[in-house]
Scaffold this active site. Sequence first.
Site, PDB file in Angstrom:
ATOM      1  N   GLY A  45     -19.901  -1.408  19.192  1.00  0.00           N
ATOM      2  CA  GLY A  45     -19.063  -0.234  18.989  1.00  0.00           C
ATOM      3  C   GLY A  45     -19.870   1.009  18.650  1.00  0.00           C
ATOM      4  O   GLY A  45     -19.387   2.131  18.776  1.00  0.00           O
ATOM      5  N   PHE A 102     -22.530   2.486  20.046  1.00  0.00           N
ATOM      6  CA  PHE A 102     -22.883   3.444  21.100  1.00  0.00           C
ATOM      7  C   PHE A 102     -21.719   4.371  21.430  1.00  0.00           C
ATOM      8  O   PHE A 102     -21.894   5.574  21.611  1.00  0.00           O
ATOM      9  CB  PHE A 102     -23.351   2.711  22.364  1.00  0.00           C
ATOM     10  CG  PHE A 102     -23.913   3.656  23.388  1.00  0.00           C
ATOM     11  CD1 PHE A 102     -25.251   4.015  23.335  1.00  0.00           C
ATOM     12  CD2 PHE A 102     -23.116   4.218  24.359  1.00  0.00           C
ATOM     13  CE1 PHE A 102     -25.773   4.925  24.250  1.00  0.00           C
ATOM     14  CE2 PHE A 102     -23.629   5.123  25.280  1.00  0.00           C
ATOM     15  CZ  PHE A 102     -24.968   5.469  25.224  1.00  0.00           C
ATOM     16  N   GLN A 127     -34.804  -0.395  19.000  1.00  0.00           N
ATOM     17  CA  GLN A 127     -34.756   1.035  19.306  1.00  0.00           C
ATOM     18  C   GLN A 127     -36.185   1.586  19.298  1.00  0.00           C
ATOM     19  O   GLN A 127     -37.135   0.830  19.397  1.00  0.00           O
ATOM     20  CB  GLN A 127     -33.855   1.749  18.284  1.00  0.00           C
ATOM     21  CG  GLN A 127     -32.360   1.417  18.448  1.00  0.00           C
ATOM     22  CD  GLN A 127     -31.735   2.084  19.673  1.00  0.00           C
ATOM     23  OE1 GLN A 127     -32.336   2.937  20.322  1.00  0.00           O
ATOM     24  NE2 GLN A 127     -30.503   1.697  19.987  1.00  0.00           N
ATOM     25  N   ASP A 164     -26.143  -4.670  31.805  1.00  0.00           N
ATOM     26  CA  ASP A 164     -24.766  -4.214  31.982  1.00  0.00           C
ATOM     27  C   ASP A 164     -24.835  -2.736  32.327  1.00  0.00           C
ATOM     28  O   ASP A 164     -25.780  -2.053  31.947  1.00  0.00           O
ATOM     29  CB  ASP A 164     -23.944  -4.359  30.696  1.00  0.00           C
ATOM     30  CG  ASP A 164     -24.193  -3.194  29.757  1.00  0.00           C
ATOM     31  OD1 ASP A 164     -25.253  -3.182  29.109  1.00  0.00           O
ATOM     32  OD2 ASP A 164     -23.359  -2.277  29.693  1.00  0.00           O
ATOM     33  N   CYS A 200     -23.466  -7.401  54.345  1.00  0.00           N
ATOM     34  CA  CYS A 200     -22.729  -7.831  53.147  1.00  0.00           C
ATOM     35  C   CYS A 200     -21.617  -8.797  53.527  1.00  0.00           C
ATOM     36  O   CYS A 200     -20.903  -8.575  54.509  1.00  0.00           O
ATOM     37  CB  CYS A 200     -22.142  -6.598  52.445  1.00  0.00           C
ATOM     38  SG  CYS A 200     -21.171  -7.005  50.972  1.00  0.00           S
ATOM     39  N   CYS A 256     -16.151  -5.875  53.114  1.00  0.00           N
ATOM     40  CA  CYS A 256     -16.955  -5.709  54.329  1.00  0.00           C
ATOM     41  C   CYS A 256     -16.501  -6.628  55.467  1.00  0.00           C
ATOM     42  O   CYS A 256     -16.657  -6.285  56.636  1.00  0.00           O
ATOM     43  CB  CYS A 256     -18.432  -5.933  54.018  1.00  0.00           C
ATOM     44  SG  CYS A 256     -19.135  -4.574  53.071  1.00  0.00           S
TER      45      CYS A 256
END
Length: 403
Positions: free
Chosen positions: A106, A108, A201, A278, A316, A321
Site C-alpha cells: 500500500g 507506493f 531501496q 509486475d 501470436c 490474433c
Amino acid sequence: MTTSRLVFEVARPAGSGQPLVRSAVGPRAGILTLRRGQVKTPVFMPVGTQGTVKAMTPEDLKEIGAEIVLANTYHLYLRPGHDLISELGGLHKFMHWDRPILTDSGGFQVFSLSPLREISEDGVTFRSHLDGSKHHLTPEMAIHIQEHLGSDVMMCLDECPPYGADHGYVDNSLEMTTRWAKRCRQAVSREDQGALFGIIQGGVYPELRSKSAAAITALDFDGYALGGLSVGESKKEMLDMVAHTVALLPSDKPVYVMGVGAPEDLVECVGLGVDMFDCVLPTRNARNGMLLTSFGRVVIKNAKYARDQRPIDETCGCYTCLNYSRAYLRHLYLAREILAYRLNTWHNLYYIINLMKEMRQSILEDRFDNFKKMFYERRQDPADTGDDNGLSDQPQSHLSEIF
Ligand SMILES: [Zn+2]
C-alpha cells in the site's frame, strides 16, 4: 522464519544432472511453491488493482497461462475494505481466483496517489484519493491488512523516494525502511500466513543499494524485491541498479523487481537473474490501443490499419490474433467499444506471459543468449513507435490500475 509457506527451487536444465545456480548475475529458471500453487519463474504477474485484472475474468487469465496475480492493498483497504473482504472469505474467494496472489504493502500508492501525506517514524498519514478521508498506515497495519486479504506473498511497507531525491534523503529513507521491515516481520501473526518479502531501496546510488541489501537480507525474508525503480530514472540507471543489487542477494531466494514490464526491460532483467515482475504496462497500454508484438509496438488507431486484415502479430497464438484483424480491432478501438479493451488486454497479457515462458524454456535449454539475440533482431524494424503517438511507456509503467 519457516520456509513452509514458500519453497523456491532453481530448476535444472533439460537433460542435465546439475542444478542451475546463479554465477554472479545471470538468467535462471525456477519453481516457486506457495500456499495456493506453483509458479514457474521467471514470471510476470498481471496487475489486478481492485481485485480484478481489468477486462479479464479469472478463467481468461488461466487460459492465457497466468499463475499469479498482484492486488493493491491501498485500493482494497479504501474500498471495499479488508474487514469486509475477510468477512466474505478472503480475496481469493471474493474475486474467484484460486491461484496465488501477491499483494503490495500500500505504501507506493500512498506516496504516489494521495493528495496529502505525512511520513513519520510510526508510519504514514494520508488522505484517500477517493473521498479525502484521513488514514494512518503503519508497518503493522500493512501486514494486518494483507493477512486479512489472505495474500500468498505479502510485501513490507517501505518508503519509495521520488527519482531525483538526494543522497542524504535516500540514505535516511532506507534506514527507516529497514526499521519498518523489522516491524513488518514481527507483525506477522501466524507462521501459516503468506510469505513475506523485504524491499530494497537506495535510489540510483550503488552504495546505498548495497547498504539496503545488507540490512534487509540480514532480516532473512522469504524473498527480496527491488523497489524504487521505473520511477523516472534512465533505462541504464535502472539496469545498473538491478545488476548491482541482484549480485548481493542470496541465490536461494526469489528476486522481484517491482513495476517493470516493458518487453525489452523484462528480457534485460531476466538476463540479470530477476525471477518476478509486475507492471500495469501491458494492461494499461492495451486499453490505450498500444499492442505489444514480437516486432515492436503496434498503435492500433493508426490509419494504415484501416484495411489491414492480418492479425496483430502473425506469430501470436492468442484468441485475439487467431480470430480478429487489425482493421476490426482499430474499428473497435476508435468506436470505444468495450470489446476493444478485452481483446487488446487478452493479446498483450498473452504476449508478455508467453515471452516469459519462452525465456524460461531458453534458460532451461541453455540458449538464453541466442533467445535474446533473436528477440532484438525481430524488433529491428518496428511497426510503430510509441513516442510520436503520445503513448510512451515509461511515465505510466508503475502505479496501479485505477483508471
Ligand atoms: Zn495475440
